[in-house]
Write a protein that holds these residues in place. Sequence first.
Motif, short mmCIF file in Angstrom:
data_model
loop_
_atom_site.label_atom_id
_atom_site.label_comp_id
_atom_site.label_asym_id
_atom_site.label_seq_id
_atom_site.Cartn_x
_atom_site.Cartn_y
_atom_site.Cartn_z
N LYS A 44 0.70 -1.27 -0.06
CA LYS A 44 0.01 -0.06 0.08
C LYS A 44 0.96 1.14 0.17
O LYS A 44 1.96 1.35 0.48
CB LYS A 44 -0.78 0.06 1.28
N ASP A 45 0.30 2.49 -0.69
CA ASP A 45 0.97 3.41 -0.74
C ASP A 45 -0.19 4.40 0.24
O ASP A 45 -1.33 4.40 -0.07
CB ASP A 45 1.05 4.40 -1.79
N ILE A 46 0.08 5.07 1.37
CA ILE A 46 -0.95 5.48 2.30
C ILE A 46 -0.12 7.04 2.56
O ILE A 46 0.88 7.33 2.85
CB ILE A 46 -0.73 4.92 3.80
N ILE A 47 -1.31 7.95 2.48
CA ILE A 47 -1.14 9.41 2.76
C ILE A 47 -2.20 9.78 3.89
O ILE A 47 -3.22 9.55 4.04
CB ILE A 47 -1.41 10.23 1.33
N ILE A 48 -1.40 10.32 4.97
CA ILE A 48 -2.16 10.89 6.27
C ILE A 48 -2.02 12.22 6.09
O ILE A 48 -0.98 12.85 5.96
CB ILE A 48 -1.64 10.20 7.53
N ILE A 49 -3.39 13.00 6.40
CA ILE A 49 -3.57 14.49 6.25
C ILE A 49 -4.02 14.75 7.67
O ILE A 49 -5.20 14.26 8.28
CB ILE A 49 -4.41 14.89 5.26
N ALA A 50 -3.33 15.68 8.43
CA ALA A 50 -3.88 15.86 9.69
C ALA A 50 -4.71 17.02 9.73
O ALA A 50 -4.65 17.91 8.94
CB ALA A 50 -2.50 16.18 10.55
N ARG A 51 -5.66 16.89 10.63
CA ARG A 51 -6.93 18.12 10.49
C ARG A 51 -6.52 18.73 12.14
O ARG A 51 -5.75 18.25 12.78
CB ARG A 51 -8.06 17.35 10.87
N GLN A 52 -7.17 19.72 12.12
CA GLN A 52 -7.03 20.73 13.27
C GLN A 52 -7.20 20.07 14.75
O GLN A 52 -6.15 20.55 15.61
CB GLN A 52 -8.31 21.77 13.21
N PRO A 53 -7.86 19.26 15.01
CA PRO A 53 -8.08 18.58 16.43
C PRO A 53 -6.78 17.97 16.92
O PRO A 53 -6.14 17.79 17.93
CB PRO A 53 -9.17 17.65 16.55
N THR A 54 -5.72 17.40 15.75
CA THR A 54 -4.61 16.65 16.12
C THR A 54 -3.44 17.63 17.00
O THR A 54 -2.74 17.09 17.63
CB THR A 54 -3.59 16.31 14.87
N LYS A 55 -3.80 19.03 16.80
CA LYS A 55 -2.78 19.89 17.48
C LYS A 55 -2.72 19.75 19.14
O LYS A 55 -1.93 20.19 19.80
CB LYS A 55 -2.77 21.30 17.23
N ASP A 56 -4.04 19.36 19.52
CA ASP A 56 -4.10 19.09 20.95
C ASP A 56 -4.03 17.58 21.47
O ASP A 56 -4.42 17.60 22.60
CB ASP A 56 -5.55 19.80 21.26
N MET A 57 -3.54 16.92 20.48
CA MET A 57 -3.60 15.39 20.85
C MET A 57 -2.11 14.98 21.31
O MET A 57 -1.21 15.53 20.81
CB MET A 57 -4.04 14.62 19.82
N ASN A 58 -2.00 13.90 22.02
CA ASN A 58 -0.84 13.40 22.39
C ASN A 58 -0.40 12.28 21.56
O ASN A 58 -1.39 11.87 20.67
CB ASN A 58 -0.54 13.09 23.96
N PHE A 59 0.39 11.58 21.58
CA PHE A 59 1.04 10.45 20.97
C PHE A 59 0.20 9.44 20.85
O PHE A 59 -0.33 8.82 19.86
CB PHE A 59 2.43 9.88 21.16
N HIS A 60 -0.48 9.05 22.01
CA HIS A 60 -1.21 7.93 22.20
C HIS A 60 -2.57 7.95 21.50
O HIS A 60 -3.27 7.20 20.94
CB HIS A 60 -1.74 7.42 23.80
N GLN A 61 -3.13 9.18 21.52
CA GLN A 61 -4.52 9.72 20.90
C GLN A 61 -4.30 9.62 19.48
O GLN A 61 -5.11 9.16 18.73
CB GLN A 61 -4.76 10.87 21.40
N ILE A 62 -3.17 10.16 19.13
CA ILE A 62 -3.05 9.92 17.36
C ILE A 62 -2.81 8.71 16.83
O ILE A 62 -3.51 8.17 15.97
CB ILE A 62 -1.63 10.89 17.17
N LYS A 63 -2.08 7.64 17.82
CA LYS A 63 -2.00 6.37 17.45
C LYS A 63 -3.31 5.77 17.29
O LYS A 63 -3.85 5.01 16.39
CB LYS A 63 -0.90 5.79 18.19
N LYS A 64 -4.26 5.99 18.41
CA LYS A 64 -5.34 5.45 18.40
C LYS A 64 -6.30 5.71 17.27
O LYS A 64 -7.01 5.05 16.58
CB LYS A 64 -5.93 5.72 19.57
N SER A 65 -6.22 7.26 16.81
CA SER A 65 -6.99 7.50 15.60
C SER A 65 -6.61 6.86 14.36
O SER A 65 -7.15 6.47 13.56
CB SER A 65 -6.92 9.10 15.47
N LEU A 66 -5.30 6.90 14.50
CA LEU A 66 -4.64 6.12 13.22
C LEU A 66 -5.03 4.60 12.88
O LEU A 66 -5.50 4.27 12.12
CB LEU A 66 -3.11 6.30 13.24
N ILE A 67 -4.93 4.06 14.20
CA ILE A 67 -5.29 2.73 14.16
C ILE A 67 -6.81 2.35 13.52
O ILE A 67 -7.26 1.51 12.98
CB ILE A 67 -5.23 2.02 15.62
N HIS A 68 -7.33 3.40 14.36
CA HIS A 68 -9.12 3.40 13.81
C HIS A 68 -9.23 3.25 12.35
O HIS A 68 -10.00 2.67 11.74
CB HIS A 68 -9.67 4.57 14.56
#
Length: 113
Positions: A79-103
């Motif tokens: 796979k080729d995967i592109i991730i674009i971050a949205r506004q709420p990510t600026k207030d998130m820590n690593f574990h929250q971002i990882k959980k969102s990515l896994i989702h």
Amino acid sequence: MKKAFRIKDNKEFQYVFKQGKSFANRQLVLYYMNKPEQNHFRIGLSVGKRIGNAVTRNQIKRYLRQAFLELEEKVKPTKDIIIIARQPTKDMNFHQIKKSLIHLLSREHLLRK
């Protein structure tokens, strides 16, 4: 994450945007496409200037790279995967971002069982 596993060229980004599929949640947008000739997935990261200053944007990119590094064995290799971050990510820590990515990855069946 090795540089060989990153998407850097604008043409490759545009190709995945046009030819690939997309899915999103509140924090991240995921574009992906199948590349059967590859033996390892590649990722491209995009964090816009609206998210924050350079320090914040680079921190989000580091979090995403680290999350992919920890999920390396689980992500399907063709796979080729592109991730674009949205506004709420600026207030998130690593574990929250990882959980969102896994989702996102599990919703689109990009993780191995």
